[in-house]
Design an enzyme around this catalytic site. Structure first.
Site, PDB file in Angstrom:
ATOM      1  N   THR A 189       0.779  -1.052  -0.018  1.00 54.03           N
ATOM      2  CA  THR A 189       0.001   0.074   0.053  1.00 54.03           C
ATOM      3  C   THR A 189       1.082   1.286  -0.077  1.00 54.03           C
ATOM      4  O   THR A 189       2.103   1.045   0.373  1.00 54.03           O
ATOM      5  CB  THR A 189      -0.859   0.042   1.265  1.00 54.03           C
ATOM      6  OG1 THR A 189       0.112   0.067   2.316  1.00 54.03           O
ATOM      7  CG2 THR A 189      -1.491  -1.179   1.386  1.00 54.03           C
ATOM      8  N   GLU A 334      -5.829  -3.008  -1.104  1.00 52.10           N
ATOM      9  CA  GLU A 334      -6.309  -4.448  -0.378  1.00 52.10           C
ATOM     10  C   GLU A 334      -7.745  -5.089  -1.112  1.00 52.10           C
ATOM     11  O   GLU A 334      -8.170  -6.039  -0.615  1.00 52.10           O
ATOM     12  CB  GLU A 334      -6.966  -3.821   1.027  1.00 52.10           C
ATOM     13  CG  GLU A 334      -5.677  -3.498   1.983  1.00 52.10           C
ATOM     14  CD  GLU A 334      -5.322  -1.886   1.760  1.00 52.10           C
ATOM     15  OE1 GLU A 334      -5.415  -1.412   0.778  1.00 52.10           O
ATOM     16  OE2 GLU A 334      -4.682  -1.266   2.793  1.00 52.10           O
ATOM     17  N   LYS A 446     -12.453  18.265  11.950  1.00 45.97           N
ATOM     18  CA  LYS A 446     -13.556  18.193  13.019  1.00 45.97           C
ATOM     19  C   LYS A 446     -13.481  19.398  13.563  1.00 45.97           C
ATOM     20  O   LYS A 446     -12.629  19.940  14.418  1.00 45.97           O
ATOM     21  CB  LYS A 446     -13.161  17.248  14.279  1.00 45.97           C
ATOM     22  CG  LYS A 446     -14.538  17.121  15.151  1.00 45.97           C
ATOM     23  CD  LYS A 446     -14.530  15.674  15.668  1.00 45.97           C
ATOM     24  CE  LYS A 446     -15.808  15.712  16.236  1.00 45.97           C
ATOM     25  NZ  LYS A 446     -16.009  14.480  17.231  1.00 45.97           N
ATOM     26  N   TRP A 451     -18.329  17.329  11.815  1.00 44.22           N
ATOM     27  CA  TRP A 451     -17.312  16.909  10.812  1.00 44.22           C
ATOM     28  C   TRP A 451     -17.448  17.538   9.640  1.00 44.22           C
ATOM     29  O   TRP A 451     -18.536  17.879   8.894  1.00 44.22           O
ATOM     30  CB  TRP A 451     -17.796  15.411  10.513  1.00 44.22           C
ATOM     31  CG  TRP A 451     -17.312  14.206  11.640  1.00 44.22           C
ATOM     32  CD1 TRP A 451     -18.100  13.828  12.485  1.00 44.22           C
ATOM     33  CD2 TRP A 451     -15.929  13.983  12.209  1.00 44.22           C
ATOM     34  NE1 TRP A 451     -17.609  13.163  13.405  1.00 44.22           N
ATOM     35  CE2 TRP A 451     -16.134  13.190  13.152  1.00 44.22           C
ATOM     36  CE3 TRP A 451     -14.797  14.508  11.827  1.00 44.22           C
ATOM     37  CZ2 TRP A 451     -15.231  12.719  13.919  1.00 44.22           C
ATOM     38  CZ3 TRP A 451     -13.458  14.026  12.448  1.00 44.22           C
ATOM     39  CH2 TRP A 451     -13.825  13.122  13.531  1.00 44.22           C
TER      40      TRP A 451
HETATM   41  P1  AMP Z   1      -4.848   2.530  -2.959  1.00 45.85           P
HETATM   42  O1  AMP Z   1      -4.522   1.502  -2.273  1.00 45.85           O
HETATM   43  O2  AMP Z   1      -3.492   3.419  -3.128  1.00 45.85           O
HETATM   44  O3  AMP Z   1      -5.487   2.679  -4.386  1.00 45.85           O
HETATM   45  O4  AMP Z   1      -5.752   3.706  -2.040  1.00 45.85           O
HETATM   46  C1  AMP Z   1      -7.082   3.444  -1.586  1.00 45.85           C
HETATM   47  C2  AMP Z   1      -7.794   4.519  -1.059  1.00 45.85           C
HETATM   48  O5  AMP Z   1      -7.888   5.731  -2.203  1.00 45.85           O
HETATM   49  C3  AMP Z   1      -9.217   4.308  -0.911  1.00 45.85           C
HETATM   50  O6  AMP Z   1      -9.052   3.724   0.388  1.00 45.85           O
HETATM   51  C4  AMP Z   1      -9.705   5.551  -0.797  1.00 45.85           C
HETATM   52  O7  AMP Z   1      -9.517   6.382   0.365  1.00 45.85           O
HETATM   53  C5  AMP Z   1      -9.154   6.247  -2.082  1.00 45.85           C
HETATM   54  N1  AMP Z   1      -9.895   6.058  -3.069  1.00 45.85           N
HETATM   55  C6  AMP Z   1      -9.858   5.311  -4.244  1.00 45.85           C
HETATM   56  N2  AMP Z   1     -10.749   5.101  -4.998  1.00 45.85           N
HETATM   57  C7  AMP Z   1     -11.528   6.340  -4.831  1.00 45.85           C
HETATM   58  C8  AMP Z   1     -12.547   7.254  -5.270  1.00 45.85           C
HETATM   59  N3  AMP Z   1     -13.279   6.947  -6.570  1.00 45.85           N
HETATM   60  N4  AMP Z   1     -13.176   8.320  -4.640  1.00 45.85           N
HETATM   61  C9  AMP Z   1     -12.408   8.602  -3.499  1.00 45.85           C
HETATM   62  N5  AMP Z   1     -11.540   7.882  -2.822  1.00 45.85           N
HETATM   63  C10 AMP Z   1     -11.103   6.992  -3.472  1.00 45.85           C
END
Ligand code: AMP
Length: 548
Positions: A189, A334, A446, A451
């Site tokens: 990640t 994940e 916050k 929020w």
């Molecule tokens: P990654 O594992 O680097 O792809 O990051 C995942 C995270 O990216 C998610 O938990 C979200 O916080 C954010 N994310 C992915 N897709 C979106 C989306 N379409 N809109 C808003 N946040 C997103």
């Protein structure tokens, strides 16, 4: 006593990734894989060529001592050799560990050592980054160079040439991916807090994910598609798109290092790309490029967007002005990574365009196979009423069960007792199952007990014609606890936006408490290694007093 169940009588047919390639070779052998090369020319070959080279690669890996379960890393752009590694490494029973080429030296050292990578396949253009850390990753037995120019010199030890290795082997190779539960891929990640964490995909999880994203109500690729994954192959397996293409025989276009808006637009036009996929910041740049220098986009049917929230204004701009459909999806490393997708359904057909864009700006409904729920701070399940907001939790056959080598004492931080993964995202879900992300838990603001969603403020700011990009972060405030601070890039230096007009713009939509107290106008907003706004860096800059 419970009655024993009657077992089904179907074959034990392993869902392994080599099956996808076998199928593509049999049915779509002449379909194309096109890669933009370093010099700007295009390399092109077929799925049949890919198949033969992957088989050779299986022999190479075996000869280099790779055994089932070993981690073999890649350090490359999106190109055909990287695609070969996507199949060849799992086909040899090993784990394809895609290293993020944008990480810092320290992060790379940590990840390579944590994964215990045995080999690293590295693109020639990226060799200097590994040379700088070679003495700290001593367990790596060989560095194998892709696209090595003749006479290439490097300080890396134990170097081999990819093409020479392939040439010296046979095309006969028996797949060693014999069991669908074998690990096939590893991706870390982006690690916004603490060390990056590894997610270990199995053949089964990736196979089912491929079926899932190929559903017609998800991305639904077909053989006439020409798909360009701009999302890097190191970002959650390029969202699984290369496997999805092979499953249906779609052509693949790989942009390699040519990721700026103008070359991307050129590639889309020249190669008749029908579907392109990547994070929203890419499409902001592409939109501006296309407005300034129009191209023939008649073949481009869909942009798949995910990774962070796609602003509604940008969806509208692509659909209304450029006639390109936008499909907004949400997922995580994940989750292999696709979780939800915001396609319209037949019940939406009569809606106005404005209403349709409202739906498309949401992160959408779960892909069949994934379950979602939202919970409050006590873990109570909240209703799907479009209003209740809580932490998003997920489960399904392509969702992580635990992180790679995770300390058992920390498992409860990420997983609930009843087997759901805690995403760290905050969301609401409408009564018909469309999920809307409000924020990451740690990015919420916050203020005076209320929020505030940074994502909603950002989306609204970028809808203003004078704003090109915007980020909103929480900053400490004596009276309110936290207040939102807006960081903005002007759309054009000749017509700069000012604080008052942006406040007026936001005041039309948000309560007074939501309005950012302060605006900072900048020329660049830092991005993470996968192209998202880097709020950690922004918060740090604010703390140091350098965000002015
Ligand atoms: P990654 O594992 O680097 O792809 O990051 C995942 C995270 O990216 C998610 O938990 C979200 O916080 C954010 N994310 C992915 N897709 C979106 C989306 N379409 N809109 C808003 N946040 C997103």
């Amino acid at each position: 006593m419970t009655q024993p169940f009657l077992p089904g009588q179907m074959m034990d047919y392993p869902l392994t990734i080599d099956r996808i390639l076998e199928h593509a070779n049999q049915l779509y052998s002449s379909k194309r894989i096109i890669t933009k090369q370093a010099d700007g020319s295009f390399h092109q070959y077929t799925y049949a060529d890919l198949y033969k080279r992957v088989k050779r690669l299986g022999n190479v890996l075996h000869r280099l001592g790779v055994r089932p379960g070993d981690r073999v890393a890649t350090f490359s752009w999106n190109n055909y050799q990287h695609l070969e590694l996507y199949y060849g490494i799992p086909g040899a029973g090993a784990v394809c560990h895609t290293l993020n080429i944008r990480l810092s030296a320290d992060q790379l050292i940590y990840i390579i050592n944590h994964a215990e990578d045995k080999l690293i396949f590295v693109d020639a253009s990226l060799v200097p980054m590994l040379e700088a850390i070679a003495d700290k990753i001593k367990e790596v037995k060989n560095f194998i160079i892709l696209n090595a120019p003749t006479g290439m010199k490097t300080k890396l030890p134990y170097v081999l040439n990819y093409e020479e290795l392939l040439m010296g082997t046979s095309e006969e190779f028996e797949w060693l991916s014999t069991d669908e539960s074998m690990a096939m891929g590893l991706c870390y990640t982006s690690g916004t807090t603490g060390h990056p964490k590894g997610v270990l995909y199995s053949h089964r999880s990736m196979f089912l994910h491929t079926y899932g994203i190929n559903l017609a109500n998800c991305f639904g690729f077909v053989s006439s598609d020409v798909v360009m994954p701009v999302v890097p192959q190191f970002h959650a397996q390029a969202w699984g798109l290369p496997y999805a293409c092979a499953m249906v025989g779609a052509d693949i276009v790989m942009p390699a290092m040519h990721l700026a808006a103008a070359p991307l637009a050129d590639t889309i036009e020249k190669m008749h790309v029908s579907i392109a996929a990547g994070v929203p910041t890419l499409w902001t740049g592409l939109y501006q490029e296309l407005k300034a220098n129009p191209r023939d986009l008649s073949k481009l049917r869909t942009l798949i967007v995910g990774g962070s929230a796609m602003p509604r204004s940008l969806i509208e701009a692509f659909e209304k002005e450029l006639n390109v459909k936008v499909v907004h999806a949400w997922g995580m490393t994940e989750m292999s990574p696709v979780g939800t997708v915001s396609n319209l359904q037949d019940k939406h057909l009569a809606l106005s365009n404005e209403e349709k864009w409202d739906i498309k700006a949401m992160q959408g409904y779960p892909v069949s196979g994934v379950e979602i729920r939202i919970v409050d701070e006590e873990g109570l399940i909240l209703p799907w009423d479009g209003k209740s907001v809580g932490e998003l939790q997920v489960r399904g056959p392509w969702v992580v069960k635990r992180y790679f080598k995770q300390d058992p004492d920390t498992v409860a931080d990420n997983f609930t007792k009843d087997g759901w993964f805690k995403t760290g995202d905050v969301a609401s879900v409408s009564s018909d199952g469309y999920m809307k992300i409000t924020d990451r838990t740690k990015d919420l603001i916050k203020s005076g007990g209320e929020w505030i969603s940074s994502v909603e403020l950002e989306n609204s700011l970028v809808a203003h014609p004078k704003v090109r990009e915007a980020a909103v972060i929480a900053v400490p405030d004596e009276k309110w606890g936290e207040r939102p601070l807006a960081i903005v890039i002007h759309a054009s230096p000749d017509h700069p936006a000012d604080r008052v007009e942006l406040m007026d713009h936001l005041a039309k939509k948000f309560a007074k408490i939501w309005l950012p107290g302060k605006f900072v106008f900048v020329t660049e907003i830092p991005k993470t290694s996968v192209g998202k706004i880097d709020k950690k860096v922004l918060r740090q800059r604010y703390k140091e007093g350098t965000l002015v």
